[in-house]
Design a protein around this motif. Structure first.
Motif, PDB file in Angstrom:
ATOM      1  N   VAL A 119      38.079  92.990  35.279  1.00  0.00           N
ATOM      2  CA  VAL A 119      37.293  92.332  34.599  1.00  0.00           C
ATOM      3  C   VAL A 119      36.932  93.348  33.468  1.00  0.00           C
ATOM      4  CG1 VAL A 119      35.159  91.333  34.267  1.00  0.00           C
ATOM      5  CG2 VAL A 119      36.231  91.278  36.502  1.00  0.00           C
ATOM      6  N   TYR A 120      37.403  92.824  31.981  1.00  0.00           N
ATOM      7  CA  TYR A 120      37.302  93.803  31.081  1.00  0.00           C
ATOM      8  C   TYR A 120      37.013  93.149  29.744  1.00  0.00           C
ATOM      9  CZ  TYR A 120      42.044  92.082  30.371  1.00  0.00           C
ATOM     10  OH  TYR A 120      43.092  91.519  30.310  1.00  0.00           O
ATOM     11  N   PRO A 121      36.153  93.725  28.912  1.00  0.00           N
ATOM     12  CA  PRO A 121      36.140  93.310  27.543  1.00  0.00           C
ATOM     13  C   PRO A 121      37.333  93.525  26.656  1.00  0.00           C
ATOM     14  CG  PRO A 121      34.802  95.627  27.531  1.00  0.00           C
ATOM     15  CD  PRO A 121      35.571  94.852  28.896  1.00  0.00           C
ATOM     16  N   ILE A 122      37.955  92.484  25.818  1.00  0.00           N
ATOM     17  CA  ILE A 122      38.880  93.045  24.771  1.00  0.00           C
ATOM     18  C   ILE A 122      38.473  94.013  23.757  1.00  0.00           C
ATOM     19  CG2 ILE A 122      40.516  92.036  23.322  1.00  0.00           C
ATOM     20  CD1 ILE A 122      40.129  89.572  25.109  1.00  0.00           C
ATOM     21  N   TYR A 123      39.175  95.228  23.831  1.00  0.00           N
ATOM     22  CA  TYR A 123      38.886  96.100  22.627  1.00  0.00           C
ATOM     23  C   TYR A 123      40.172  96.050  21.782  1.00  0.00           C
ATOM     24  CZ  TYR A 123      34.606  97.966  25.172  1.00  0.00           C
ATOM     25  OH  TYR A 123      33.534  98.303  25.570  1.00  0.00           O
ATOM     26  N   TRP A 124      40.197  95.915  20.458  1.00  0.00           N
ATOM     27  CA  TRP A 124      41.233  95.876  19.693  1.00  0.00           C
ATOM     28  C   TRP A 124      42.545  95.174  20.406  1.00  0.00           C
ATOM     29  CZ3 TRP A 124      40.087  96.727  14.960  1.00  0.00           C
ATOM     30  CH2 TRP A 124      39.009  97.292  14.388  1.00  0.00           C
ATOM     31  N   ALA A 132      36.092  86.599  19.745  1.00  0.00           N
ATOM     32  CA  ALA A 132      36.538  85.906  18.604  1.00  0.00           C
ATOM     33  C   ALA A 132      36.502  84.563  19.127  1.00  0.00           C
ATOM     34  CB  ALA A 132      37.816  86.506  18.204  1.00  0.00           C
ATOM     35  N   SER A 133      36.707  83.529  18.274  1.00  0.00           N
ATOM     36  CA  SER A 133      36.884  82.032  18.539  1.00  0.00           C
ATOM     37  C   SER A 133      38.202  81.803  18.950  1.00  0.00           C
ATOM     38  CB  SER A 133      36.834  81.212  17.184  1.00  0.00           C
ATOM     39  OG  SER A 133      37.957  81.445  16.533  1.00  0.00           O
ATOM     40  N   PRO A 134      38.394  80.647  19.841  1.00  0.00           N
ATOM     41  CA  PRO A 134      39.787  80.466  20.256  1.00  0.00           C
ATOM     42  C   PRO A 134      40.759  80.339  19.379  1.00  0.00           C
ATOM     43  CG  PRO A 134      37.908  78.757  21.411  1.00  0.00           C
ATOM     44  CD  PRO A 134      37.373  79.793  20.204  1.00  0.00           C
ATOM     45  N   ARG A 135      40.354  79.818  17.890  1.00  0.00           N
ATOM     46  CA  ARG A 135      41.313  79.487  17.081  1.00  0.00           C
ATOM     47  C   ARG A 135      41.898  80.977  16.658  1.00  0.00           C
ATOM     48  NH1 ARG A 135      38.819  76.326  12.212  1.00  0.00           N
ATOM     49  NH2 ARG A 135      37.329  77.489  12.831  1.00  0.00           N
ATOM     50  N   THR A 136      40.940  82.040  16.759  1.00  0.00           N
ATOM     51  CA  THR A 136      41.484  83.336  16.490  1.00  0.00           C
ATOM     52  C   THR A 136      42.642  83.814  17.409  1.00  0.00           C
ATOM     53  OG1 THR A 136      39.486  83.824  15.271  1.00  0.00           O
ATOM     54  CG2 THR A 136      40.897  85.552  15.907  1.00  0.00           C
ATOM     55  N   TYR A 137      42.404  83.609  18.509  1.00  0.00           N
ATOM     56  CA  TYR A 137      43.363  83.832  19.545  1.00  0.00           C
ATOM     57  C   TYR A 137      44.556  83.158  19.486  1.00  0.00           C
ATOM     58  CZ  TYR A 137      39.662  86.669  21.707  1.00  0.00           C
ATOM     59  OH  TYR A 137      38.784  87.748  21.799  1.00  0.00           O
ATOM     60  N   VAL A 138      44.550  81.828  19.154  1.00  0.00           N
ATOM     61  CA  VAL A 138      45.614  80.898  19.013  1.00  0.00           C
ATOM     62  C   VAL A 138      46.395  81.256  18.036  1.00  0.00           C
ATOM     63  CG1 VAL A 138      46.425  78.404  18.805  1.00  0.00           C
ATOM     64  CG2 VAL A 138      44.580  78.951  20.556  1.00  0.00           C
ATOM     65  N   ARG A 139      45.566  81.544  16.791  1.00  0.00           N
ATOM     66  CA  ARG A 139      46.427  81.784  15.442  1.00  0.00           C
ATOM     67  C   ARG A 139      47.341  82.894  15.601  1.00  0.00           C
ATOM     68  NH1 ARG A 139      42.072  81.365  12.413  1.00  0.00           N
ATOM     69  NH2 ARG A 139      41.828  83.638  11.952  1.00  0.00           N
ATOM     70  N   HIS A 140      46.743  83.820  16.242  1.00  0.00           N
ATOM     71  CA  HIS A 140      47.517  85.377  16.274  1.00  0.00           C
ATOM     72  C   HIS A 140      48.192  85.623  17.637  1.00  0.00           C
ATOM     73  CE1 HIS A 140      45.566  86.723  12.620  1.00  0.00           C
ATOM     74  NE2 HIS A 140      44.213  86.450  13.144  1.00  0.00           N
ATOM     75  N   GLY A 141      48.251  84.340  18.285  1.00  0.00           N
ATOM     76  CA  GLY A 141      49.325  84.577  19.680  1.00  0.00           C
ATOM     77  C   GLY A 141      48.586  85.504  20.578  1.00  0.00           C
ATOM     78  N   TYR A 142      47.189  85.829  20.606  1.00  0.00           N
ATOM     79  CA  TYR A 142      46.784  86.947  21.542  1.00  0.00           C
ATOM     80  C   TYR A 142      46.950  86.714  22.927  1.00  0.00           C
ATOM     81  CZ  TYR A 142      43.871  89.701  24.389  1.00  0.00           C
ATOM     82  OH  TYR A 142      43.599  90.787  25.234  1.00  0.00           O
ATOM     83  N   PHE A 143      46.618  85.501  23.196  1.00  0.00           N
ATOM     84  CA  PHE A 143      46.875  85.208  24.834  1.00  0.00           C
ATOM     85  C   PHE A 143      48.271  85.320  25.279  1.00  0.00           C
ATOM     86  CE2 PHE A 143      46.003  82.790  28.758  1.00  0.00           C
ATOM     87  CZ  PHE A 143      45.398  83.706  29.524  1.00  0.00           C
ATOM     88  N   SER A 144      49.320  84.947  24.457  1.00  0.00           N
ATOM     89  CA  SER A 144      50.586  85.142  24.960  1.00  0.00           C
ATOM     90  C   SER A 144      50.941  86.551  24.980  1.00  0.00           C
ATOM     91  CB  SER A 144      51.539  84.397  24.222  1.00  0.00           C
ATOM     92  OG  SER A 144      51.563  84.492  22.796  1.00  0.00           O
ATOM     93  N   SER A 145      50.450  87.254  23.928  1.00  0.00           N
ATOM     94  CA  SER A 145      50.781  88.758  23.944  1.00  0.00           C
ATOM     95  C   SER A 145      50.018  89.367  24.917  1.00  0.00           C
ATOM     96  CB  SER A 145      50.395  89.297  22.392  1.00  0.00           C
ATOM     97  OG  SER A 145      49.034  89.239  22.132  1.00  0.00           O
ATOM     98  N   MET A 146      48.817  89.094  25.212  1.00  0.00           N
ATOM     99  CA  MET A 146      48.375  89.733  26.499  1.00  0.00           C
ATOM    100  C   MET A 146      49.100  89.754  27.466  1.00  0.00           C
ATOM    101  SD  MET A 146      44.381  89.445  27.814  1.00  0.00           S
ATOM    102  CE  MET A 146      44.738  87.761  28.758  1.00  0.00           C
ATOM    103  N   LEU A 174      37.986  84.580  28.673  1.00  0.00           N
ATOM    104  CA  LEU A 174      36.693  83.991  28.647  1.00  0.00           C
ATOM    105  C   LEU A 174      36.145  84.292  27.379  1.00  0.00           C
ATOM    106  CD1 LEU A 174      35.576  84.701  32.166  1.00  0.00           C
ATOM    107  CD2 LEU A 174      36.901  82.817  31.442  1.00  0.00           C
ATOM    108  N   LEU A 175      35.311  83.033  26.705  1.00  0.00           N
ATOM    109  CA  LEU A 175      35.002  83.347  25.327  1.00  0.00           C
ATOM    110  C   LEU A 175      33.587  83.014  25.460  1.00  0.00           C
ATOM    111  CD1 LEU A 175      38.154  82.562  23.345  1.00  0.00           C
ATOM    112  CD2 LEU A 175      37.600  84.467  23.679  1.00  0.00           C
ATOM    113  N   PRO A 176      32.930  83.573  24.556  1.00  0.00           N
ATOM    114  CA  PRO A 176      31.256  83.001  24.108  1.00  0.00           C
ATOM    115  C   PRO A 176      31.238  81.402  23.716  1.00  0.00           C
ATOM    116  CG  PRO A 176      31.766  85.103  23.101  1.00  0.00           C
ATOM    117  CD  PRO A 176      32.988  84.580  23.507  1.00  0.00           C
ATOM    118  N   SER A 177      32.208  81.185  23.169  1.00  0.00           N
ATOM    119  CA  SER A 177      32.259  79.581  22.479  1.00  0.00           C
ATOM    120  C   SER A 177      32.596  78.602  23.739  1.00  0.00           C
ATOM    121  CB  SER A 177      33.272  79.702  21.546  1.00  0.00           C
ATOM    122  OG  SER A 177      34.440  79.922  21.999  1.00  0.00           O
TER     123      SER A 177
END
Length: 198
Positions: free
Chosen positions: A83-88, A133-147, A169-172
């Motif tokens: 369980v971890y916060p995302i840093y950079w 960040a917002s879900p759109r930010t993660y989708v736009r930059h492909g974060y979840f797939s890169s994670m 998990l996001l605050p939104s």
């Protein structure tokens, strides 16, 4: 069955720690399974891959004592929950350093020429990443797939440990933060009922 929950957050009252505690309470709710919950920040785990670690990697020395202790924790576990916060866009440094130091060659994986054999097949893995960040930010930059490429595949698949859960998990999220706590508690309750990922 036994689960090890690992987090790394300097604030004991953080959302990260609350989510980890809800996973633990879910595991304990059935009264059948056991759990150990650790916060690497509280334990002051040294994440720096140092000369002693390199000497062990080079097969010139034995494992450092703190690494042996962490490997023993993992050897006792049937499941690992991070369980971890995302840093950079990744783990906090202390959690990444824990993996760097603890998931050693010949314990977590074995290399024979070009062939790598994972040795942690007994350990099911559950990942709960807490972003801001917002879900759109993660989708736009492909974060979840890169994670999933970097962490799920690059670390755990490499070591033969099946990733059973990988959540962002996001605050939104609707009904934040209670929705996160319910998800964490339910994950704990169902932890050892999870089937192999497809």
């Amino acid at each position: 069955m036994h689960a090890l929950i690992v987090s790394a957050h300097p604030d004991g009252n953080s959302h990260t720690q609350a989510v980890a505690a809800h996973v633990a309470s879910g595991i304990q709710a059935g009264g059948i399974h056991s759990v150990e919950q650790i916060n690497l920040a509280d334990e002051q785990f040294d994440p720096r891959f140092n000369q002693a670690d390199y000497a062990q990697f080079s097969q010139r020395a034995a494992l450092p004592a703190d690494v042996v202790a962490e490997q023993a924790r993992l050897d006792r576990a049937n499941a690992l929950v991070l369980v971890y916060p995302i840093y950079w866009w990744s783990f906090p440094a202390q959690l990444k350093g824990w993996i760097d130091r603890v998931f050693t060659q010949d314990w977590a994986y074995y290399e024979d020429g070009d062939r790598v054999t994972g040795k942690l097949g007994h350990l099911q893995v559950h990942l709960l990443a807490l972003g801001a960040a917002s879900p759109r930010t993660y989708v736009r930059h492909g974060y979840f797939s890169s994670m999933r490429t970097q962490i799920d595949h690059g670390i755990f698949d490499y070591c033969g440990a099946p990733v059973m859960t990988s959540e962002l998990l996001l605050p939104s999220d609707e009904h934040f933060p209670d929705a996160h706590y319910r998800l964490a508690h339910n994950l704990g309750r169902q932890l050892f009922n999870t089937k192999e990922p497809a």
